[in-house]
Design a protein around this motif. Structure first.
Motif, PDB file in Angstrom:
ATOM      1  N   UNK A   5      -6.078   1.675   0.275  1.00 48.28           N
ATOM      2  CA  UNK A   5      -5.621   2.469  -0.853  1.00 48.28           C
ATOM      3  C   UNK A   5      -5.043   1.619  -1.982  1.00 48.28           C
ATOM      4  N   UNK A   6      -5.435   0.362  -2.024  1.00 47.30           N
ATOM      5  CA  UNK A   6      -5.016  -0.478  -3.147  1.00 47.30           C
ATOM      6  C   UNK A   6      -5.643   0.105  -4.406  1.00 47.30           C
ATOM      7  N   UNK A   7      -4.818   0.603  -5.326  1.00 50.57           N
ATOM      8  CA  UNK A   7      -5.348   1.305  -6.495  1.00 50.57           C
ATOM      9  C   UNK A   7      -6.187   0.407  -7.382  1.00 50.57           C
ATOM     10  N   UNK A   8      -7.200   0.988  -7.983  1.00 55.51           N
ATOM     11  CA  UNK A   8      -7.968   0.229  -8.951  1.00 55.51           C
ATOM     12  C   UNK A   8      -7.084  -0.244 -10.088  1.00 55.51           C
ATOM     13  N   UNK A   9      -6.107   0.585 -10.410  1.00 55.76           N
ATOM     14  CA  UNK A   9      -5.257   0.311 -11.556  1.00 55.76           C
ATOM     15  C   UNK A   9      -4.665  -1.082 -11.517  1.00 55.76           C
ATOM     16  N   UNK A  38       4.938  -1.697  -5.940  1.00 58.84           N
ATOM     17  CA  UNK A  38       4.226  -0.446  -5.668  1.00 58.84           C
ATOM     18  C   UNK A  38       4.727   0.585  -6.665  1.00 58.84           C
ATOM     19  N   UNK A  62       6.073  -8.007  -4.840  1.00 58.00           N
ATOM     20  CA  UNK A  62       4.988  -7.020  -4.807  1.00 58.00           C
ATOM     21  C   UNK A  62       5.531  -5.718  -5.361  1.00 58.00           C
ATOM     22  N   UNK A 116      -5.260  -3.954   4.921  1.00 55.99           N
ATOM     23  CA  UNK A 116      -5.434  -4.979   3.878  1.00 55.99           C
ATOM     24  C   UNK A 116      -5.331  -6.385   4.478  1.00 55.99           C
ATOM     25  N   UNK A 120       0.253  -2.191  -6.238  1.00 54.23           N
ATOM     26  CA  UNK A 120      -0.467  -0.982  -5.882  1.00 54.23           C
ATOM     27  C   UNK A 120      -0.019   0.096  -6.863  1.00 54.23           C
ATOM     28  N   UNK A 121      -0.968   0.849  -7.417  1.00 54.46           N
ATOM     29  CA  UNK A 121      -0.622   1.937  -8.332  1.00 54.46           C
ATOM     30  C   UNK A 121      -1.152   3.247  -7.767  1.00 54.46           C
ATOM     31  N   UNK A 122      -0.284   4.247  -7.686  1.00 48.27           N
ATOM     32  CA  UNK A 122      -0.675   5.562  -7.192  1.00 48.27           C
ATOM     33  C   UNK A 122      -0.227   6.632  -8.167  1.00 48.27           C
ATOM     34  N   UNK A 131      -7.603  -7.522  -1.339  1.00 53.62           N
ATOM     35  CA  UNK A 131      -6.757  -6.596  -0.594  1.00 53.62           C
ATOM     36  C   UNK A 131      -5.388  -7.180  -0.334  1.00 53.62           C
ATOM     37  N   UNK A 182      -9.406   6.335  -7.386  1.00 52.01           N
ATOM     38  CA  UNK A 182      -8.001   6.591  -7.697  1.00 52.01           C
ATOM     39  C   UNK A 182      -7.898   7.122  -9.115  1.00 52.01           C
ATOM     40  N   UNK A 209      -5.550   6.811 -11.099  1.00 56.79           N
ATOM     41  CA  UNK A 209      -4.761   5.950 -11.984  1.00 56.79           C
ATOM     42  C   UNK A 209      -5.502   4.645 -12.240  1.00 56.79           C
ATOM     43  N   UNK A 210      -5.473   4.197 -13.482  1.00 58.39           N
ATOM     44  CA  UNK A 210      -5.963   2.837 -13.769  1.00 58.39           C
ATOM     45  C   UNK A 210      -7.429   2.799 -14.083  1.00 58.39           C
ATOM     46  N   UNK A 258     -12.943 -11.146  -1.325  1.00 60.89           N
ATOM     47  CA  UNK A 258     -14.122 -10.308  -1.550  1.00 60.89           C
ATOM     48  C   UNK A 258     -15.238 -11.069  -2.242  1.00 60.89           C
ATOM     49  N   UNK A 268       8.675   0.786  -6.097  1.00 61.73           N
ATOM     50  CA  UNK A 268       9.238   0.067  -4.948  1.00 61.73           C
ATOM     51  C   UNK A 268       8.827  -1.392  -5.076  1.00 61.73           C
ATOM     52  N   UNK A 281     -11.808   3.319   0.665  1.00 62.60           N
ATOM     53  CA  UNK A 281     -12.153   4.317  -0.347  1.00 62.60           C
ATOM     54  C   UNK A 281     -13.581   4.828  -0.203  1.00 62.60           C
ATOM     55  N   UNK A 311       4.374   4.341  -8.493  1.00 62.11           N
ATOM     56  CA  UNK A 311       3.892   5.724  -8.512  1.00 62.11           C
ATOM     57  C   UNK A 311       4.159   6.280  -9.896  1.00 62.11           C
ATOM     58  N   UNK A 325       0.849  -1.179   0.000  1.00 61.28           N
ATOM     59  CA  UNK A 325       0.000   0.000   0.000  1.00 61.28           C
ATOM     60  C   UNK A 325       0.894   1.242   0.000  1.00 61.28           C
ATOM     61  N   UNK A 326       0.522   2.246  -0.780  1.00 65.80           N
ATOM     62  CA  UNK A 326       1.344   3.449  -0.878  1.00 65.80           C
ATOM     63  C   UNK A 326       0.605   4.681  -0.390  1.00 65.80           C
ATOM     64  N   UNK A 335      -6.727  -8.499  -7.291  1.00 66.74           N
ATOM     65  CA  UNK A 335      -7.973  -7.860  -6.916  1.00 66.74           C
ATOM     66  C   UNK A 335      -8.185  -7.771  -5.412  1.00 66.74           C
TER      67      UNK A 335
END
Lengths: 316, 316
Positions: free
Chosen positions: B1-5, B74, B72, A60, B109-111, B14, A313, A315-316, A136, B119, A220, B76, A31-32, B12
């Motif tokens: 904050x796991x990005x949708x991206x 991450x 994993x 998470x 994770x994408x931010x 967490x 978010x 992004x994506x 989920x 990372x 979110x 940005x 997580x970022x 998918x």
């Protein structure tokens, strides 16, 4: 590229060996938190950023019912004077969250960058022979939808901080007119909820052991995260009510992120046992908010369509 | 904050459960690559950045003799038009490195952020009952210092790319006058070494099993990384020679980073057996460069003090 900086935190070798309880599965997440995207440094301190990054990752693990084993922190800090202090302050906040969540920091990396960014990877597990991590996708028609607590406190806290011009508000007495507590106390509680959210790790484990079929953490927004759970499970839902944190609005409860409460789909009988177990362990009784229905197109709150509101978010 | 991206990459839930071979220790490391600090996007493509981030983390596993289990990522990425394509290109490069290193990407994770930063956390292990992961601190007087291959190719590759104005040089024929191969071939090989470095995972495992006492990967320069190994072990060293990659200078071999060759301190008898085993497995025979000595103040190359030259991180 393991930065020298991280040696200040007692991490020296290229890779760290982690004491891993044998038998259970290894569960991982990353997580970022990025300055200007997830966090505003005029509202949160550097230590808050470290706390939130680590707690966001721990949430998470909570969302699948896992127990933390260890965390790795990759920190990017802007160059220039004071960057060493900034790195130490962020790591201090991460260490506080690490202690609060029972999750030792076992590795890390510090880099220079244009802005502050923290990526936290967490490792966790579930007990040998116990139910596996909960995803989920397992919700079934007839399941009860529980939430572990009222939502919206983090969003309301951010609103309060913005109205007061930032983090300095912590020490001020607010002027709002709210019923349930002294205005200043409420402002402080909501600001704390924004700056120092807490992952529901114990609730997650109890829910998994009690037979939860699907879970997700409200990172979110309750509405968006419940839609995601329903999407993954191929089901719909009917909500009767949404638990709103004192001082927050229903829109903040539905659309505000980072509350880290858990949304849980679970059979009715298991839901009662789970609630009793939470109370026996000194936790809040989870709140029933609705039921899972078969028709995937039904996504209702009090009979009206619930929009996918929440933190989208970019992004994506 | 796991990005949708990240859902685009098939991740998918967490948190992800990882197939972890029971018995051996869990070994973890994290490594970051930041645009403008570790990588220059005029010299490397977005896919190269993803590759380097994942390989840099894998090299930390190689340096302790661990086998990869999962990674994993991450990510940005800067906002604005094209950021989705940029994220996909970086992830594609990370996926290539993942395949090359036998290390599946199990989470991410994408931010959005102001600059590109990646990372990567890697998980690894060692076989049940085998020797434990090798740290930096075990070198003993009399040990042989081996390096798994000549150094400096990455730094020389960057020099060549800069001279030719960036990544486009890949397709050009160089004009240098070098003996051992066609100029264009050498330029391409060195550029490849810079953009697509390869972690020495098999060599690391073989060295650990052969009885290596201390190891480190050459990520910041042979000189600096050897000093670090000596610091951690409380020993000195006398180097007779430094293996220089064709087309590189000795300064590039000593001070250039990201070669990812391994520096190994190992008893003389074990060194021979290790070398034979490498050759039997189709790997290069490790090169003897010097010996470990008791006097910690002796840090010599051909009788003269070896400076701590190399990539010094600006942070910490």
């Amino acid at each position: 590229m393991l930065g020298n900086g991280i040696e200040a935190f007692g991490l020296r070798d290229d890779a760290a060996a982690v004491e891993f309880p044998g038998g259970g599965p290894l569960v991982v997440s990353v997580d970022s938190v990025v300055e200007g995207v997830h966090v505003d440094l005029s509202m949160s301190s550097p230590a808050d950023v470290g706390w939130k990054a680590l707690m966001g990752a721990l949430s998470d693990l909570a969302a699948v019912g896992a127990t933390p084993v260890g965390a790795l922190v990759a920190l990017c800090v802007p160059g220039g004077s004071g960057h060493g202090d900034l790195a130490l302050a962020v790591m201090a906040g991460a260490a506080e969250a690490s202690a609060a969540g029972g999750c030792p920091v076992v590795g890390g990396d510090v880099s220079e960058a244009g802005e502050l960014a923290v990526a936290v990877t967490v490792l966790g597990t579930t007990e040998t022979g116990g139910p596996p991590p909960v995803g989920r996708a397992g919700a079934r028609p007839g399941d009860v939808v529980l939430v572990t607590g009222p939502c919206g406190a983090s969003a309301a806290g951010l609103r309060g901080l913005r109205a007061r011009g930032g983090a300095a508000a912590e020490d001020e007495q607010g002027e709002e007119d709210q019923e349930e507590e002294e205005p200043g106390e409420q402002v402080g509680r909501l600001a704390e909820a924004h700056r120092r959210p807490v992952a529901r790790l114990r609730e997650g484990v109890l829910a998994r052991v009690a037979g939860a079929r699907a879970m997700i953490d409200v990172s979110d927004g309750l509405a968006l995260d419940l839609h995601r759970l329903a999407d993954a499970s191929g089901v719909g839902f009917r909500l009767e009510s949404v638990p709103v944190a004192p001082g927050a609005t229903e829109d903040e409860a539905l659309g505000g992120g980072e509350d880290y409460e858990l949304l849980i789909a679970i059979g009715r009988g298991d839901a009662h046992a789970f609630g009793d177990r939470c109370v026996a362990e000194g936790l809040r009784r989870p709140i029933e908010t609705g039921i899972v229905v078969e028709d995937e197109s039904v996504r209702n709150l009090r009979g009206r369509r619930l929009e996918r509101m929440g933190w989208q978010h970019r992004v994506g």
